[in-house]
Structures are given as structure tokens and as C-alpha cells.
Design a protein around this motif. Structure first.
Motif: not given
Lengths: 114, 115
Positions: A33, A35, A45, A48, A56, A96, A98-105
Motif C-alpha cells: 500500500y 499513502y 490512501f 494498493w 484499489n 492478504w 481472510g478476515h484482517s489485514y494488518e498493515q506495517y509501515f
């Protein structure tokens, strides 16, 4: 485990030029991603990418573009630079599915347009 | 109306106190909620994620989510001067549509913990 890396750390360009920013995700992460964090505007944003495809896009003009390479690293290109493009550009990665997508910068690239 | 709003700061608490940070969001379809900490001149660091109603605790941090009220909060117990930073609330949407995949961030709350 190495985190997200970005290069260069700082970039100074003149209005009208093109800027290329690079990002390498955490090993095993397929999503990248981008930003923009401009002064007073917060984190916005941009783009992606997942599995080499643009999934997106944020509310930015077409002169902001990018791509993702087969090794999942990514590049952000900004054409026809304008003064208001001066900002911190942050890349994040995630697993990516499933339920979640924790993003690490990553640490970011500071772009200054003069 | 902003999509994600955080309580206006700055917030100043004494060392050892509980710091309470609040966030509301407008999209009822939001499914993932995150708190990031950003030190001055640094990039955001993920400190908590929460997906279901209720509380989630991790060390000195507790995230609370109430989807009916569209509200998420972060409590920091035994606040330390090293907790002084900007705290960003972020909301994600996992299904299709224009919000798919991206995180929408609040403007952030500046927290200062004084000795």
C-alpha cells in the motif's frame, strides 16, 4: 525479521519533474500500500497492489501511478510534480486474505518539490 | 462529516495515569480497526488491532470496540513519558467497493505524558 524498507529516504525534485519511490515489503507479504502524509492533511490512501495487480486507488490524479514486481516490491511514480506533492510517502505491507489485514509501515520517503 | 474522527488534542496526562483516546467512524460497513503510534519524524507503528465488539488487552494497552455506537477507543495504563506521541486511529473495510483494502485514518491525537 526485516521490516518494510523504502528508498530513497529523502528526494528533492523540481516542479514538473518525475519522482520514483521504491518499497520492499516484509518477507511473505504480498500486498503493498502507498499513502501520502502531507502537513495538515493526515494520512491519505494512494494505491494498493496485490499479486502484481492494482486493487484499489485513492482520490489522486493519474499522474500518481505505480506497479508491483514479481518479488512483491513496488514502485510509486509521480509525474509532473507540483509543489503540493511535497509530503512523506509511506509504504505499508500486509498479508492478504481472510478476515484482517494488518498493515506495517516502512520509514517513508520525504519528497520535497521546489 | 469526516469518515474517522478522533478526540481533539493535545492530551496531557501525568506519568502513571491512564490515557484515554477515542475515535468514531461513519461507515457502518467498517470491519477492521487499528491504533498506530507515530513519534515525531517517524512512520506509524501498529500497536493494536481489534475486529470484534468488546475489549482487547495487550500489555498496558486496551482497545475497546462498540460497532453499534461506531466507536473505538484505546486506553494506555501506567502511562510513561515514552508514550508521548501522536496516536492514529485507522479503519478498514474488507469487502469489495471503493473502500476495499485501504485504511482510513483519523487526524490523530497528540499525547504528552509528563513526569
Amino acid at each position: 525479521e526485516a521490516g518494510v524498507t523504502q528508498s530513497p529516504t529523502h528526494l528533492i525534485k523540481t516542479r514538473g519533474q518525475q519522482a520514483t519511490l521504491r518499497c520492499s515489503p516484509i518477507s511473505g507479504h504480498t500486498s503493498v500500500y502507498w499513502y501520502q502524509q502531507a502537513l495538515g492533511l493526515g494520512l491519505q490512501f494512494l494505491l494498493w497492489y496485490d499479486e502484481g495487480e492494482e486493487r484499489n486507488r485513492g482520490n489522486f490524479p493519474p499522474r500518481f501511478s505505480g506497479r508491483q514486481f514479481p518479488n512483491y516490491s513496488s514502485e510509486l511514480n509521480v509525474n509532473a510534480l507540483e509543489l503540493e506533492d511535497s509530503a512523506l510517502y509511506l509504504c505499508a505491507s500486509s498479508l492478504w486474505g481472510g478476515h484482517s489485514y494488518e498493515q506495517y509501515f516502512g520509514p517513508g520517503t520525504r519528497l520535497t518539490v521546489t | 462529516q469526516k469518515e474517522v474522527e478522533q478526540n481533539s488534542g493535545p492530551l496531557s496526562v501525568p506519568e502513571g495515569a491512564i490515557a484515554s483516546l477515542n475515535c468514531t467512524y461513519s461507515d457502518r460497513g467498517s470491519q477492521s480497526f487499528f491504533w498506530y503510534r507515530q513519534y515525531s519524524g517517524k512512520s506509524p507503528e501498529l500497536i493494536m488491532s481489534i475486529y470484534s465488539n468488546g475489549d482487547k488487552e495487550d500489555g498496558r494497552f486496551t482497545a475497546q470496540l462498540n460497532k453499534a455506537s461506531q466507536y473505538v477507543s484505546l486506553l494506555i495504563r501506567d502511562s510513561q513519558p515514552s508514550d508521548s506521541a501522536t496516536y492514529l486511529c485507522a479503519v478498514g473495510y474488507n469487502a469489495g467497493g471503493t473502500s476495499y483494502g485501504k485504511l482510513t485514518f483519523g487526524q490523530g491525537t497528540i499525547l504528552t505524558v509528563h513526569p
